[in-house]
Enzyme design. Structure first.
Site, PDB file in Angstrom:
ATOM      1  N   ASP A  84       0.834  -1.202   0.000  1.00  0.00           N
ATOM      2  CA  ASP A  84       0.000   0.000   0.000  1.00  0.00           C
ATOM      3  C   ASP A  84       0.877   1.263   0.000  1.00  0.00           C
ATOM      4  O   ASP A  84       1.858   1.338   0.742  1.00  0.00           O
ATOM      5  CB  ASP A  84      -0.866  -0.032   1.270  1.00  0.00           C
ATOM      6  CG  ASP A  84      -1.937   1.042   1.293  1.00  0.00           C
ATOM      7  OD1 ASP A  84      -2.800   1.009   0.406  1.00  0.00           O
ATOM      8  OD2 ASP A  84      -1.915   1.892   2.201  1.00  0.00           O
TER       9      ASP A  84
ATOM     10  N   GLU B 282      14.437 -15.450   0.062  1.00  0.00           N
ATOM     11  CA  GLU B 282      14.870 -16.516   0.984  1.00  0.00           C
ATOM     12  C   GLU B 282      13.849 -17.643   1.060  1.00  0.00           C
ATOM     13  O   GLU B 282      14.163 -18.736   1.494  1.00  0.00           O
ATOM     14  CB  GLU B 282      15.000 -15.952   2.410  1.00  0.00           C
ATOM     15  CG  GLU B 282      16.237 -15.176   2.689  1.00  0.00           C
ATOM     16  CD  GLU B 282      16.140 -14.541   4.082  1.00  0.00           C
ATOM     17  OE1 GLU B 282      15.409 -15.064   4.952  1.00  0.00           O
ATOM     18  OE2 GLU B 282      16.785 -13.490   4.263  1.00  0.00           O
TER      19      GLU B 282
HETATM   20  C1  GLC Z   1      -4.223   3.084  -0.665  1.00  0.00           C
HETATM   21  C2  GLC Z   1      -5.449   2.228  -0.529  1.00  0.00           C
HETATM   22  C3  GLC Z   1      -6.604   3.092  -0.120  1.00  0.00           C
HETATM   23  C4  GLC Z   1      -6.266   3.731   1.201  1.00  0.00           C
HETATM   24  C5  GLC Z   1      -4.945   4.465   1.145  1.00  0.00           C
HETATM   25  C6  GLC Z   1      -4.438   4.778   2.518  1.00  0.00           C
HETATM   26  O1  GLC Z   1      -4.320   4.006  -1.685  1.00  0.00           O
HETATM   27  O2  GLC Z   1      -5.682   1.542  -1.727  1.00  0.00           O
HETATM   28  O3  GLC Z   1      -7.799   2.387  -0.030  1.00  0.00           O
HETATM   29  O4  GLC Z   1      -7.275   4.628   1.568  1.00  0.00           O
HETATM   30  O5  GLC Z   1      -3.945   3.697   0.546  1.00  0.00           O
HETATM   31  O6  GLC Z   1      -3.991   3.612   3.138  1.00  0.00           O
END
Ligand code: GLC
Length: 567
Positions: free
Chosen positions: A228, A278
């Site tokens: 993310d 790993e």
């Molecule tokens: C990413 C996720 C989204 C979230 C953001 C903050 O873009 O896909 O859903 O709100 O990160 O974590």
């Protein structure tokens, strides 16, 4: 008609065969299905999807024909941003189940030949994470504050934020704290909601913690991670102001921001790659990196970094032959020098579903509130999917797109839960519309999603779009996806390689050859177009018309359609 592929797929190896064969490089041409756990299937009848619900539906995903499942976060979380605010990275939120449920899910998936990719949220934690809670409680001077970005405010009494950065969800990217004695204190940085404080990745404890979290989930047997905000971890030295006219968010994706796509992030991914390597089998990581260009995106997938990165440039492209051809060529061209597969994606949990984007003639934004012309949207969405699945590389599907689901554009404001909607005062952030729970049955409580209603209301049209309603109907979008994925499995060469061979085609039409004996044509115009018959139709989003004889020299491609041909 062409969607019946019993002959074409006979003798295809089963999903389980593919997995036990442990194909090295399985991810290079994988079709990866995104499950948004709260909206997929509800196993315990509380109106909220959960791991038990996902586990029960794994056979559906196996039969759909995908290779892997990516699960959006299911970790312990106060749910200020639907789980992208994690308070404990090694625990499952009780609303989704337990670690035992996760273990059972991973095992069952593997038995069915499906791989499991989990979401990792390293840019920020929840404000209820132990570190952050202690940092606040212990007050100024707490060593834990160094693991986040705490700064004194500007102005005579520190009443102004430390710099001019804005939150992606609207408002300042800083929130002022209150000291344990009740006086106003320092500010902390949050690129997203105030409940999502950003980690300070310069601190060794943060890097160590995430290496340990990676190992935790790899030891659990997961096959990889979706990372993310992979472009956000490192901030420019000194957290400099951006300046400008206060319209910063418009710069996103156009410019290198001091908090996005900093070169320092790559060292982090090199260290993660060493850990992934790993482990036995190919364990992978895919970057959610919104960068200005695909060339910048390619940096994340150099041979010693992550394996894949989402192609958001493709997601943002209109249903237009010239634009599509350009983005396809640019994407393949950007990945070729680093040896990574291109990826393709049309929908996810953050953007308006493509059936609705393409229903709007302008279709400009990725977040829309207009339902548009549904029939047009669906026609183009089906065509866009077949085009995507004919491209070399790996494709990402978002749950429900196989049902042709539109965004729910008329949710009443009071049921909306997306923090970006609330923080932006309803001006932006319509992400709830693509998160409405899936319909599995034509009737019944929440159309088979569960026995206890659904956390966002489903429209009355949902039953007719359900898995039950579409199964066995050769004209349905679900059967189109099943057939397309069956062909892809039967002809692995379709996903292989790093180029397409373009063929001459009338304006508004794309035609390319793949894998020697396969041609894809896509008519992106609103009119039928005649072309020389490329071969025998294998699969079509809308039937090509040959007047008279089966072997007529020309065929007519219907408006907004894609056809796969065997030549
Ligand atoms: C990413 C996720 C989204 C979230 C953001 C903050 O873009 O896909 O859903 O709100 O990160 O974590």
């Amino acid at each position: 008609m062409t969607q019946h592929l019993a002959d074409a797929t006979a003798g295809t190896e089963s999903a389980a065969d593919r997995s036990t064969a442990d194909r090295p490089g399985w991810w290079r041409d994988a079709v990866i299905y995104q499950v948004y756990p709260r909206s997929f299937a509800d196993g315990n009848g509380d109106g909220m999807g959960d791991l038990e619900g996902v586990r029960a539906r794994l056979p559906y995903l196996r039969d759909l024909g995908v290779d892997a499942v990516w699960l959006s976060p299911f970790y312990a979380s106060p749910q200020a941003d639907a789980g992208y605010d994690v308070s404990d990275y090694r625990a499952i939120d009780p609303m989704f189940g337990t670690l035992l449920d996760a273990d059972a899910l991973i095992r069952d998936a593997h038995e069915l030949g499906l791989r499991i990719i989990v979401d990792l949220v390293p840019n920020h934690s929840s404000d209820q994470h132990e570190w952050f809670k202690r940092a606040l409680k212990e007050g100024p001077g707490s060593a834990l504050r160094d693991r986040y970005h705490f700064r004194p405010g500007k102005g005579t009494d520190g009443e102004l934020p430390p710099n001019d950065w804005e939150s992606i969800f609207g408002g300042p990217a800083w929130t002022r704290t209150t000291n344990p004695d009740g006086t106003p204190g320092d500010w902390y940085l949050h690129l997203f909601a105030p409940e999502q404080p950003d980690f300070n990745w310069e601190h060794p404890a943060v890097a160590d913690e995430f290496r340990s979290i990676l190992r935790f989930w790899l030891d659990m047997g997961t096959d990889g991670f979706r990372v993310d905000v992979a472009h956000g971890l490192v901030k420019a030295e000194g957290l400099p102001d951006i300046g400008g006219d206060g319209e910063q968010l418009k710069l996103l994706g156009n410019d290198v921001m001091p908090f996005f796509d900093q070169d320092g992030v790559h060292e982090i991914y090199r260290s993660w790659r060493r850990i992934l390597d790993e482990y036995p089998g190919d364990r992978i990581a895919v970057a959610e990196a919104w960068t200005p260009t695909v060339e910048r995106t390619a940096h994340y997938v150099r041979p010693d970094e992550l394996h894949q990165a989402f192609n958001f440039q493709y997601l943002g492209t209109h249903w237009d032959a010239a634009e599509l051809r350009e983005v396809i060529d640019t994407s393949l061209g950007a990945m070729r020098p680093v040896g990574a597969p291109a990826t393709w994606v049309l929908s996810n949990h953050d953007v308006t579903r493509h059936a609705t984007r393409f229903a709007n003639p302008a279709g400009l934004g990725t977040q829309l509130r207009e339902a548009g012309d549904r029939a047009l949207g669906l026609r183009r969405a089906r065509a866009a999917t077949l085009l995507m699945l004919a491209l070399p590389g790996s494709a990402y599907l978002y749950q429900g797109e196989e049902l042709g689901l539109p965004d729910v554009t008329d949710l009443p404001d009071e049921v909306r839960q997306d923090p970006s909607f609330w923080r932006a005062s309803g001006q932006d952030g319509f992400r709830d519309g693509c998160r409405v729970p899936l319909p599995w049955t034509t009737e019944g409580s929440s159309y088979g999603f569960g026995t206890g209603g659904s956390w966002l209301p489903q429209p009355s049209t949902w039953g007719a779009l359900s898995v039950e309603a579409q199964t066995g109907d050769p004209d349905s979008t679900l059967e189109l996806y099943r057939s397309a994925l069956a062909v892809r499995r039967e002809q692995p060469a379709l996903g292989a390689g790093d180029a397409v061979a373009w063929l001459d085609a009338p304006e508004g039409v794309l035609a390319f050859r793949r894998a020697g004996s396969f041609v894809c044509t896509a008519n992106t115009t609103g009119e039928a177009v005649r072309i020389p018959r490329p071969g025998r139709p294998l699969l079509a989003s809308a039937e090509p018309v040959a007047d008279g004889a089966e072997d007529a020299a020309e065929v007519e491609l219907p408006a907004d359609s894609t056809v796969w041909w065997a030549v």
